[in-house]
Write an enzyme that holds these catalytic residues in place. Structure first.
Site, PDB file in Angstrom:
ATOM      1  N   CYS A  36       0.867  -1.177   0.000  1.00 52.00           N
ATOM      2  CA  CYS A  36       0.000   0.000   0.000  1.00 52.00           C
ATOM      3  C   CYS A  36       0.901   1.225   0.000  1.00 52.00           C
ATOM      4  O   CYS A  36       2.014   1.186   0.529  1.00 52.00           O
ATOM      5  CB  CYS A  36      -0.885  -0.029   1.251  1.00 52.00           C
ATOM      6  N   HIS A  37       0.442   2.298  -0.590  1.00 50.09           N
ATOM      7  CA  HIS A  37       1.288   3.494  -0.663  1.00 50.09           C
ATOM      8  C   HIS A  37       1.040   4.463   0.488  1.00 50.09           C
ATOM      9  O   HIS A  37       1.582   5.568   0.509  1.00 50.09           O
ATOM     10  CB  HIS A  37       1.044   4.227  -1.991  1.00 50.09           C
ATOM     11  N   HIS A  84      -3.973   0.539   6.558  1.00 48.66           N
ATOM     12  CA  HIS A  84      -4.844   1.713   6.632  1.00 48.66           C
ATOM     13  C   HIS A  84      -5.057   2.197   8.066  1.00 48.66           C
ATOM     14  O   HIS A  84      -5.746   3.190   8.281  1.00 48.66           O
ATOM     15  CB  HIS A  84      -6.201   1.455   5.971  1.00 48.66           C
TER      16      HIS A  84
END
Length: 717
Positions: free
Chosen positions: A170-171, A200
């Site tokens: 994930c960025h 997240h």
């Protein structure tokens, strides 16, 4: 050279960045890039784009394209997954529109919440197919790089079901570190950080600038009236003490503190409801123009410098033994010690020729672990539903979701899930799940498919002498299939003779059978009787008989009738019988006398049950409600009755009462001098300072006293 496979290459924007990033490493410039997608048109666009990138960079990479996933994975060293199952329509639209009908609003709905749960349910099966192909036909040690959401659910499911080398990418970590530098006016080149948590919802445990803690600069922004960005994340930092990695629109639906509080909070924190729908619609509307820009005009294409996505760095490190630290999503094998074992955690991962080597974090600050666990609960239950096929875990996942739980009552959550399941199945996005008992969270199999059998004597039993006894037999088929079988009975573990032999049962789904049977249990002072069958679906409910309490009363000498609760005298009274007139005087201990006419059993009351000992006549039930002005007597249907004289005197410790009635006027078929059955059940608002409300009968039972074995036998003398 390595073979690198992109599954979901029709995500052309992302595919272009990945391919460009990979091929800009000289050591990877001769790799084979295999593109796979289920959409032929998108796949062709991706192929054209990739070949033009190769020409633009002047490298010798080989581009392949196929609709066959297994062929694409065969011999691959790295498999990169960027799939979306269900697309914008129908998948994403279903995820948003049905919850909205129930009042549940979302912003992105791709990682957690009800949208994340259902995206996970339809994506996990495809992720497992990819993982199994990697295990079967990938090159030895083939590494699975997953970019698809819901990240944690997919990685957790693949780890538990297949177990290939895998990392979720994930960025948000590197992206947020740059954002924070911009917010605080820092040069990102001199920023260092340490992040850990779950996808997240990972937190910057350290955020430093030139070796110094930079958090004071971030907290200073809370007092800057001109700073109005990222409001949800800064509010969470204010409360938790640490900054979270994923965006404010995501955080607003991962926590229960924002959206469901309504318009004022949504506007205060600039929460973009339905944001993901708008993004998707914008991409669709501009796709043709974007496609032309992606592949270039007249064969020319723009190739941007390498991005900060980790995929190309991982491949380069593993191929060249160049050590790097990336942030990845991996199984929690004791890495974060206060999060569940083998949940999916996001943290620093060392990468070199030895592969992926996650680093140990230890305990997160307790408040961060606590808020992460609220999300892990949803992830684990969604994975459980997908891997076991148990429908009940879908409900459980949504009911434990912080946002859904704060917004909807349980019955609405169940109804919403039912509608979402049906909508997904209708368009082929979900398979079948094992059914549950309707409107419950319990599997139907083994519980809801039972045939429940019960017996009650036609007439109250005073004894079990060994003579034949007539019973009412009831069988209820709770299942959805017909039942045919035979039933026998056992008493105290011994088979009971049945007049006419075993009882035959034939029941349609949902049907009830009532019939009489004559049984002859052996003489006993205590009887436990139940129906049994060789069919495992039959479940017999015990009928339990014990000799009734016998109370001999006269007209002249009152007999004490007491009820105790936890060694306290709840009722102390005396009873006399003259002819057919019953009189009880006494005192109830109740320090919080209150009455409820609609539900008298839920407040202060004396429930009074009486019935004849001989054949004929049913049970008369009355509720005696203590009131300072005008004590009230209600019948079984809660209508006032004048058949009983009931007087009370209430004080701080309870109330004194007198009860007087003619049993014949009550409809009880007894003659003077005949025995009858009686029971009393006392409900009190409070029993002194030490105990709250209580409800207990003189037989010690706290349930309804309408069952015959609870009654005492009153014998006038």
């Amino acid at each position: 050279m390595a073979k690198i496979t992109l599954i979901g290459a029709g995500s052309v924007v992302f595919a272009k960045n990945l391919i460009s990033d990979i091929l800009q490493f000289p050591e990877l410039s001769g790799s084979t890039i295999t593109l796979m997608d289920i959409d032929p048109a998108r796949l062709e666009t991706a192929r054209v784009m990739a070949e033009r990138v190769v020409r633009k960079l002047g490298v010798k990479a080989r581009i392949e394209a196929t609709l066959d996933r297994r062929k694409a994975i065969t011999g691959a060293n790295y498999v990169i997954c960027t799939i979306q199952v269900g697309g914008y329509k129908p998948g994403t639209v279903i995820d948003f529109e049905i919850p909205k009908k129930f009042g549940l609003l979302q912003t992105i709905g791709d990682t957690l919440g009800v949208g994340g749960v259902f995206r996970g349910l339809r994506t996990i099966p495809k992720t497992l197919e990819i993982a199994r192909d990697i295990a079967d036909v990938g090159a030895p040690g083939c590494t699975f790089l997953n970019y698809t959401n819901p990240m944690a659910m997919l990685c957790m499911a693949a780890d538990r079901a297949v177990g290939v080398p895998m990392v979720g990418l994930c960025h948000s970590v590197q992206g947020t570190s740059q954002q924070l530098a911009n917010y605080a006016g820092l040069d990102a080149k001199h920023v260092t950080y340490r992040v850990a948590g779950i996808n997240h919802m990972a937190f910057f445990l350290d955020y430093k600038y030139r070796g110094q803690d930079a958090y004071p600069l971030l907290f200073n922004l809370l007092n800057d009236g001109a700073f109005t960005q990222d409001k949800v994340r800064f509010e969470m930092m204010r409360r938790l003490g640490y900054f979270v990695t994923e965006s404010s629109e995501h955080q607003s639906e991962y926590n229960p503190h924002f959206i469901h509080h309504g318009k004022s909070v949504i506007e205060k924190f600039d929460i973009p409801i339905d944001e993901y729908l708008r993004r998707c619609e914008s991409i669709i509307a501009t796709w043709k123009k974007a496609e032309a820009e992606l592949i270039g005009e007249d064969g020319d294409i723009t190739v941007n410098p390498q991005t900060h996505e980790y995929g190309s760095f991982i491949i380069h490190s593993m191929e060249t033994n160049t050590p790097r630290v990336i942030y990845g999503n991996v199984p929690n094998t004791g890495l974060i010690t206060n999060l569940p074992d083998r949940c999916c955690v996001e943290l620093p991962v060392l990468v070199d020729a030895q592969g992926l080597q996650p680093t140990h974090i230890g305990d997160l600050p307790p408040q961060l672990a606590a808020i992460c666990r609220t999300n892990v609960n949803v992830q684990e239950l969604t994975v459980a539903a997908a891997l076991t096929g148990k429908r009940e875990h879908i409900y459980h996942a949504v009911m434990t979701d912080p946002h859904a739980a704060a917004t909807l009552p349980l019955d609405k959550i169940w109804a919403m899930c039912d509608e979402l399941i049906e909508a997904h199945q209708k368009v082929g996005l979900l398979g079948e799940f094992a059914p549950t008992i309707k409107n419950t969270g319990r599997a139907y199999a083994g519980t809801g498919d039972k045939v429940i059998v019960s017996v009650e004597p036609v007439r109250p039993l005073a004894e079990v002498s060994g003579a034949p006894i007539e019973f009412n037999f009831t069988a209820v088929n709770q299942g959805t299939t017909a039942f045919t079988g035979k039933l026998v009975f056992e008493a105290n573990g011994v088979a009971v003779p049945i007049k006419g032999g075993a009882v035959s049962i034939k029941l349609a789904p949902g049907a009830t059978l009532v019939k009489r049977v004559v049984l002859q249990p052996a003489a006993t002072t205590a009887l436990t009787l139940r129906g049994i069958s060789t069919d495992a679906r039959v479940m017999g409910r015990d009928y339990i008989f014990s000799p009734p309490r016998v109370i001999k009363v006269s007209a002249a000498d009152a007999v004490a009738v007491d009820v105790e609760f936890m060694a306290n005298k709840l009722l102390k009274s005396a009873m006399t019988v003259k002819g057919t007139v019953l009189e009880i005087t006494g005192r109830v201990i109740d320090t919080a006398v209150k009455v409820d006419v609609a539900a008298p059993w839920a407040a202060s009351t004396i429930e009074f049950f009486v019935k004849p000992a001989r054949v004929g006549g049913g049970t008369t039930q009355l509720f005696l409600l203590p009131r300072a002005k005008g004590a009230t007597v209600l019948g079984k249907t809660r209508k006032p009755s004048k058949a009983v004289a009931f007087k009370v005197k209430i004080d701080k410790g309870g109330y004194d009462f007198t009860l007087r009635c003619d049993l014949k006027k009550l409809g009880v078929q007894v003659n003077a001098g005949e025995a009858f059955y009686l029971d009393l059940l006392i409900s009190a608002g409070a029993l002194g300072d030490a105990h709250g409300s209580c409800r207990v009968g003189w037989n010690g039972k706290t349930n309804s006293s309408s069952r015959s074995e609870h009654f005492a036998l009153i014998v006038p003398v």
